[in-house]
Write an enzyme that holds these catalytic residues in place. Structure first.
Site, PDB file in Angstrom:
ATOM      1  N   ASP A  23       0.829  -1.212   0.000  1.00 29.35           N
ATOM      2  CA  ASP A  23       0.000   0.000   0.000  1.00 29.35           C
ATOM      3  C   ASP A  23       0.865   1.265   0.000  1.00 29.35           C
ATOM      4  OD1 ASP A  23      -2.503   1.202  -0.013  1.00 29.35           O
ATOM      5  OD2 ASP A  23      -3.256   0.012   1.657  1.00 29.35           O
ATOM      6  N   GLU A  52      -1.101   1.577  -5.132  1.00 30.65           N
ATOM      7  CA  GLU A  52      -0.849   3.025  -5.011  1.00 30.65           C
ATOM      8  C   GLU A  52      -2.114   3.792  -5.402  1.00 30.65           C
ATOM      9  OE1 GLU A  52      -0.242   6.756  -6.923  1.00 30.65           O
ATOM     10  OE2 GLU A  52      -0.689   4.876  -7.946  1.00 30.65           O
ATOM     11  N   TRP A  53      -3.114   3.095  -5.877  1.00 29.25           N
ATOM     12  CA  TRP A  53      -4.469   3.581  -6.215  1.00 29.25           C
ATOM     13  C   TRP A  53      -4.584   4.313  -7.552  1.00 29.25           C
ATOM     14  CZ3 TRP A  53      -2.514   6.333  -1.673  1.00 29.25           C
ATOM     15  CH2 TRP A  53      -2.521   5.543  -0.518  1.00 29.25           C
ATOM     16  N   GLY A  54      -3.469   4.665  -8.201  1.00 29.67           N
ATOM     17  CA  GLY A  54      -3.593   5.255  -9.547  1.00 29.67           C
ATOM     18  C   GLY A  54      -3.093   6.672  -9.758  1.00 29.67           C
ATOM     19  N   ASP A  75     -10.383   2.529  -3.682  1.00 31.73           N
ATOM     20  CA  ASP A  75     -11.078   1.304  -3.262  1.00 31.73           C
ATOM     21  C   ASP A  75     -12.517   1.236  -3.766  1.00 31.73           C
ATOM     22  OD1 ASP A  75      -8.801   1.477  -1.762  1.00 31.73           O
ATOM     23  OD2 ASP A  75      -9.743   0.833   0.097  1.00 31.73           O
TER      24      ASP A  75
HETATM   25  C1  GAL Z   1      -6.298   0.815   1.300  1.00 33.44           C
HETATM   26  C2  GAL Z   1      -6.327  -0.215   0.188  1.00 33.44           C
HETATM   27  C3  GAL Z   1      -7.363  -1.257   0.542  1.00 33.44           C
HETATM   28  C4  GAL Z   1      -6.986  -1.903   1.863  1.00 33.44           C
HETATM   29  C5  GAL Z   1      -6.809  -0.848   2.951  1.00 33.44           C
HETATM   30  C6  GAL Z   1      -6.235  -1.425   4.227  1.00 33.44           C
HETATM   31  O1  GAL Z   1      -5.352   1.788   1.004  1.00 33.44           O
HETATM   32  O2  GAL Z   1      -6.641   0.418  -1.025  1.00 33.44           O
HETATM   33  O3  GAL Z   1      -7.488  -2.208  -0.493  1.00 33.44           O
HETATM   34  O4  GAL Z   1      -5.805  -2.639   1.671  1.00 33.44           O
HETATM   35  O5  GAL Z   1      -5.934   0.174   2.519  1.00 33.44           O
HETATM   36  O6  GAL Z   1      -6.051  -0.458   5.216  1.00 33.44           O
END
Ligand code: GAL
Length: 428
Positions: free
Chosen positions: A168, A209-211, A232
């Site tokens: 993450d 890293e979400w993009g 997410d």
């Molecule tokens: C977010 C991630 C999720 C999950 C979460 C856990 O950043 O996108 O998929 O892993 O953290 O805290």
């Protein structure tokens, strides 16, 4: 005039210095990236990884009992036979980091037997175990992150027998300022990619890293086999933001629509986990989707060649959920060896057609209704970039039946948010 020329000369010198600096900085990053040998690691994911992740259903309640029972269910329900392999513990498996040894340890109450014993159990079922960490000082759930501990943690994961790391990006050096973030993200992910490689154990590296820093441009070079393209997904059909979590299925589909050229064997765009079967239960919420919408998520993820990481409690799946997740014909489209990401070829009045080339001179097409009313979608071959003189046979992968032979167009009656998927072969 002379003064003017001097000014031009001075400006050119400044611009040149700037460009030279910029280029050498870029060259430096590119050299750094080249030192990562991705060949071995990319063999880990010749086709999109398939498995399950604890975050959606269990969040902070993940435990060894849940992981063991999930592994048992993979075998008893047929998920393992359908190709699902990785069982991934997401955030909150942690107990902390030992202040003397600097080693991570699991929560002693929820993981009393330790991670090694758990990995042995999962491996004994012919499955693989995944874990989660973060490139910053803390995970998103504020557990210890791997920043500065990359080598130690990678070694620890390898010794435990871990096969997959989801990594993450919370609490990273550039998390607040956004300055130079592209380079910083490359640096942080490369640090872990290299550390994983140095362990000698093949560990699939899942970049989360979400993009915003375009990981599809550098994910493979830093050792990754998959990279998230969006924030997410929660259990929503439509939640249109993509600046932070949560988003719905529809937004994730739209984010993927322009990224096809960055995905393929060895490194995949990851539009996040499947919410199929959650029905507003579990740790992440959203209100729930209906089974037609869940089937659309599965259909589109397979059209995208996306990693299929299930996110429901597979110990308690109802029949509708099993029908969606265990459909080997839609999974075969996801796992097709060509590894092409499908792309949108038609868009009209909330109706869409997506196309995906498949091996063996076949192709998959998805007919998708974004509207909240029933619609009929008819597409002639020329409208979806196919030769209008061709005749195709169509096979419906959700009905498991032929949809027609010698066709010159394809047509579907679609309920709100429904997707039908067909495999087309040239008529003999
Ligand atoms: C977010 C991630 C999720 C999950 C979460 C856990 O950043 O996108 O998929 O892993 O953290 O805290």
């Amino acid at each position: 005039m002379r003064q003017f020329k001097t000014r031009i000369l001075f400006t050119s010198i400044i611009v040149s210095i700037f460009l030279i600096n910029g280029c050498s900085e870029k060259a430096k990053i590119e050299t750094d990236i080249k030192t990562v040998d991705s060949a071995t690691l990319s063999n880990l994911a010749r086709t999109p990884p398939m498995g399950w992740n604890s975050w959606n259903p269990f969040g902070e309640n993940v435990s060894e009992q849940v992981i063991r029972e999930t592994a048992d269910s993979f075998v008893s329900t047929g998920l393992k036979d359908a190709g699902f392999t990785y069982i991934v513990m997401d955030d909150y498996w942690h107990g902390g980091r030992d202040s003397v040894t600097g080693l991570l340890y699991p929560d002693p109450k929820r993981f009393p037997s330790g991670i090694k014993a758990l990995a042995d159990y999962v491996h004994s079922k012919g499955l693989k175990l995944g874990i989660y960490s973060d490139a910053g000082t803390k995970t998103c759930g504020e557990m210890p992150g791997s920043y500065g501990y990359e080598e130690k943690d990678a070694k620890q994961f390898a010794e435990w027998g871990i096969d997959f790391l989801k990594y993450d990006y919370c609490f990273c050096p550039d998390f607040v300022s956004w300055n130079n973030d592209y380079k910083m993200a490359i640096k942080r992910y490369k640090a872990m990619g290299d550390a994983l490689k140095a362990t000698g154990r093949p560990i699939l590296f899942s970049i989360c890293e979400w993009g915003p820093r375009s990981p599809w441009l550098w994910g493979k070079e830093v050792g990754g086999q998959m990279w998230r393209t969006s924030y997410d997904i929660h259990d929503f059909w439509d939640m249109p933001r993509n600046e932070t979590s949560p988003i719905g299925i529809l937004t994730s589909i739209d984010v993927m629509s322009d990224l096809g050229r960055f995905s393929g064997p060895g490194g995949w765009n990851d539009p996040d986990m499947l919410v199929v079967g959650l029905s507003n239960t579990g740790f992440i919420k959203g209100g729930g989707c209906n089974d037609i919408e869940y089937r659309t998520q599965m259909s589109m993820w397979c059209m995208f060649s996306a990693p299929l990481m299930m996110g429901c409690d597979v110990r308690n799946m109802n029949e509708a959920t099993k029908t969606i997740l265990l459909n080997k014909e839609i999974i075969a489209i996801d796992q097709d060896p060509l590894g092409k990401q499908g792309f949108r070829v038609m868009r009209k009045d909330g109706l869409e057609v997506w196309k995906k080339p498949l091996s063996g001179d076949r192709l998959a097409i998805a007919l998708f209704n974004r509207n909240s009313t029933d619609k009929t979608l008819t597409a002639a071959w020329k409208e979806i970039e196919l030769d209008s003189t061709m005749r195709y046979d169509a096979y419906d992968v959700w009905k498991h039946a032929t949809a027609g032979k010698g066709l010159t167009s394809i047509s579907s009656n679609l309920k709100p948010h429904e997707t039908n998927v067909y495999v087309l072969t040239v008529s003999k």
